[in-house]
Design an enzyme around this catalytic site. Structure first.
Site, short mmCIF file in Angstrom:
data_model
loop_
_atom_site.label_atom_id
_atom_site.label_comp_id
_atom_site.label_asym_id
_atom_site.label_seq_id
_atom_site.Cartn_x
_atom_site.Cartn_y
_atom_site.Cartn_z
CD GLU A 93 -56.41 14.02 -30.18
OE1 GLU A 93 -56.23 14.04 -31.40
OE2 GLU A 93 -57.48 14.30 -29.64
CG ASP A 94 -57.01 9.65 -29.38
OD1 ASP A 94 -57.07 10.66 -28.66
OD2 ASP A 94 -57.63 9.51 -30.43
#
Ligand code: MN
Length: 741
Positions: A93-94
């Site tokens: 996600e990051d």
């Protein structure tokens, strides 16, 4: 090569390594060499990927995944795969890492779990149903691997534990979501300890004062409580030893949230909640003696203390759907106080505390109908493509919060249904066709209507007819999500057929008007008649809710359909969240009675009647107006978790002299002077206006609801304090009311 050579400062490297070693130490020592290598690889991969990131508190980001991995290992008892996934849970996600990278290094299983954990960031701010969509995706994966949801819960738990450096509005949103989604989910999976902690942490942010107050009082009364528990335990412990049991016996404090709930439900003060703790007796029993041992301990306890016959719960003979097994009873302890006792074995205790993972461990030889049944039901819900994400969540929530009843088919098969389930719910539980054609039932051989509410132990036989069709009214009394979604689906099918007739009618009308049956023209009509969709438009036409003669034609430059001008109502304003937010942004937050409020249109929500001094937030309504709610308003939780992007921060500025309506519930002894004393304080001493009073009296106890106008919370608190000090008054509490004026 040095470990973590990519970390810039020595200090960071030290902190990270310390956390990592602590994780390793707490992992199951039986981790194989290969597992250890993989855990280390996952740690290094995550640490490098997150190396530039810091948490809001300033510490290196990687400490968060390490902490989540530790929760997963220690508090949930999960193995290496889950630990690896927890370490990697935020990477895709990051950071730059992709699912393929993970698949390449750790295999398909880990990749599948990480994929389930990865949120669709682009949807995050745009869609109202983000939470529901994401949740749904989560559960879909859960159908294959329950670890996705367990890691998600661990992630949330750690975020809740470390939320202090977050801005207030984020704390509120996250706390509400936790109360609405994660705590019930943890409960459903049998993670009692995690569930209680999540609830307490949520309350810490949404009801700050109450939380502090109860925590403080618990601390103050701790010595007395410990003494009482010791006195209570002593004779039982001695007897357990005499009879040769190996057992642990101890007092467990109830959670702050559960104490608060009791205060609210019974409308009593902290001092009057008697069961601030429960006594737990955990016996070490071989599998074949578990049940007998528990009952023997029960008999031993009741030799010393008188049991309350209405408070015996046997979840050993019939475990709860989440696998919980225990024997609960309430007995009369010293000084005439009721004390709750929980009796269980070491195995049952582990299942209750650590939930699903422990359940797995003991799966062989135990009945697993409950959890499998639950997963099966979730899967069915998810398979239904018709169900709207938000609907789905409401339905799901319904199931999470309900307690269960046990009913039987004519053959004696057991079905577990939520409390208040009806004969029709039961019919859908058996088969969709049986539900769709259900006309009645025989409950314990007596004929009853389909809306009949079942009770524990009922035997139910469903009566069907081929002519029966489901209709929307059924939704008013069914309560299981299965029945709801099946009925909605069937009703939609029927609507679709009716809509088809409406479409044909409109096509004919267009033809006579010589107007093209185009998307633009349809869109125009949908807007004008405020239909939800073209389908809804057709449906309303078929049902004569829309009069076709209102539609006239005109050849214009941009459109070729025209609606009677005198009848054109302003189209409902679209929610322009951005515009509203933009106006506020310059002031950071909505200042009630301040600068920004001159430009923005706001009102006070009637569900919770906020008054100056209350903790509040603004919520942008569909018309672009702003409603001010209290953060502890029951609606707030659902608003903040479903429509977080429509929430704006709000704060009171120094209030103009304006009176706010608020409700006070007063109970006391019914004597001649009591009304006089109360009204004297309110209107005489404090010079406040009373709007209405309603009084009832039973058995010498007086209950009064007073609606009073106050200026702010300080004034309200002064009033409550004064009233509490009056002779004969037992309790004074604020309550929320719908304003019916
Ligand atoms: Mn995370």
């Amino acid at each position: 090569m040095q470990l973590l050579e990519f970390i810039d400062t020595e200090a960071d490297r030290k902190v990270i390594l310390k956390a990592y070693r602590s994780l390793l130490k707490s992992c199951n020592p039986s981790l194989s060499k290969e597992d250890r290598r993989l855990v280390r690889n996952a740690f290094e991969m995550a640490a490098e990927a997150h190396k530039q990131m810091r948490r809001k508190s300033g510490e290196p980001y990687i400490l968060h995944p390490i902490a989540v991995a530790k929760i997963v290992a220690v508090e949930m008892g999960l193995g290496p795969t889950a630990i690896i996934c927890a370490l990697l849970h935020d990477t895709v996600e990051d950071t730059e890492i992709t699912i393929d990278d993970i698949k390449f290094s750790f295999g398909a299983k880990v990749a599948e779990i990480i994929d389930g954990l990865t949120k669709i960031s682009s949807v995050f701010d745009l869609k109202s149903s983000f939470q529901a969509e994401n949740f749904r995706k989560l559960l879909l994966t859960l159908a294959r691997d329950v670890r996705v949801i367990l890691i998600k819960i661990a992630d949330r738990l750690h975020n809740m534990r470390t939320m202090d450096s977050m801005p207030r509005h984020k704390q509120l949103k996250i706390a509400s979501e936790t109360m609405y989604l994660y705590a019930p989910l943890a409960h459903r999976l049998g993670l009692y300890a995690v569930k209680s902690e999540l609830e307490d942490l949520s309350m810490k942010y949404t009801e700050r004062d109450m939380y502090k107050d109860i925590a403080h009082k618990l601390q103050q009364t701790k010595r007395d409580r410990t003494r009482y528990i010791n006195e209570f335990i002593k004779p039982i412990n001695d007897e357990l030893i005499r009879q040769g049991f190996t057992a642990r016996i101890f007092g467990r404090p109830k959670s702050i949230f559960s104490i608060y709930n009791k205060m609210k439900k019974k409308d009593v003060a902290f001092e009057e909640v008697y069961d601030l703790f429960a006594i737990r007796i955990v016996v070490d029993s071989p599998p074949q003696k578990e049940k007998a041992d528990c009952w023997q301990v029960y008999s031993l306890v009741t030799d010393y203390y008188q049991p309350n016959p209405q408070r015996l719960r046997d979840w050993i003979s019939t475990p709860k759907a989440n696998g919980y097994e225990s024997l609960h009873t309430t007995v009369m302890g010293p000084k005439g106080r009721w004390v709750e006792i929980q009796i269980r074995t070491e195995r049952m205790d582990e299942v209750a505390e650590r939930g699903y993972a422990a359940h797995w461990k003991y799966k062989e030889g135990s009945q697993d109908i409950g959890l499998d049944g639950w997963l099966r039901r979730i899967r069915e819900l998810l398979k239904n493509p018709e169900s709207n994400a938000l609907d789905f969540m409401d339905d799901f929530k319904l199931n999470l919060f309900s307690k269960e009843i046990y009913v039987f088919t004519p053959n004696g098969d057991l079905k577990i249904l939520p409390v208040d389930a009806t004969a029709l719910d039961f019919a859908y539980e058996i088969h969709t066709d049986i539900g769709n054609h259900c006309i009645g039932a025989k409950v314990n051989h007596k004929l009853v209507p389909i809306s009949y509410q079942l009770a524990n132990g009922d035997q139910v036989e469903i009566i069907t007819s081929k002519k029966q069709r489901p209709n929307e009214d059924w939704l008013n009394f069914v309560i299981t999500s299965r029945a709801r979604s099946k009925i909605k689906h069937a009703v939609k099918e029927i609507r679709r057929k009716i809509a088809l007739q409406g479409k044909e009618m409109l096509e004919r009308k267009f033809k006579t008007l010589k107007v093209d049956f185009t998307h633009e023209n349809l869109h125009e009509l949908v807007g004008f008649f405020q239909a939800e969709s073209t389908l809804d438009l057709y449906f309303k036409i078929a049902n004569k809710k829309i009069n076709l003669t209102e539609i006239r034609a005109l050849k214009g430059p941009n459109r070729d359909i025209v609606l009677p001008e005198d009848k054109i109502k302003p189209l409902e304003q679209q929610i322009d969240v951005d515009k509203v937010k933009h106006t506020i942004k310059q002031n950071e937050e909505l200042l009630i009675f301040g600068e920004s409020s001159k430009k923005l249109n706001y009102q006070f929500a009637k569900c919770c009647n906020p008054i100056p001094g209350d903790d509040v937030f603004g919520f942008i309504t569909v018309n672009g107006a702003i409603k001010i709610h209290r953060t502890n308003c029951p609606n707030a939780i659902s608003l903040m978790s479903n429509y977080g992007y429509r929430v704006v921060k709000a704060r009171w500025t120094k209030a103009e002299k304006l009176a706010f309506l608020t409700g006070l519930k007063i109970t006391g002894l019914d004597d001649v002077g009591v009304m006089n004393r109360i009204t004297n304080v309110i209107s005489g001493e404090l010079k406040l206006n009373i709007r209405s009073i309603s009084i009832s009296s039973t058995d010498g106890i007086f209950h009064g609801d007073f609606m009073v106008y106050v200026n702010n919370t300080a004034e309200l608190e002064r009033l409550i304090d004064r009233l509490k000090g009056l002779k004969g008054i037992n309790a004074v509490a604020r309550f929320d009311v719908e304003d019916n004026s």
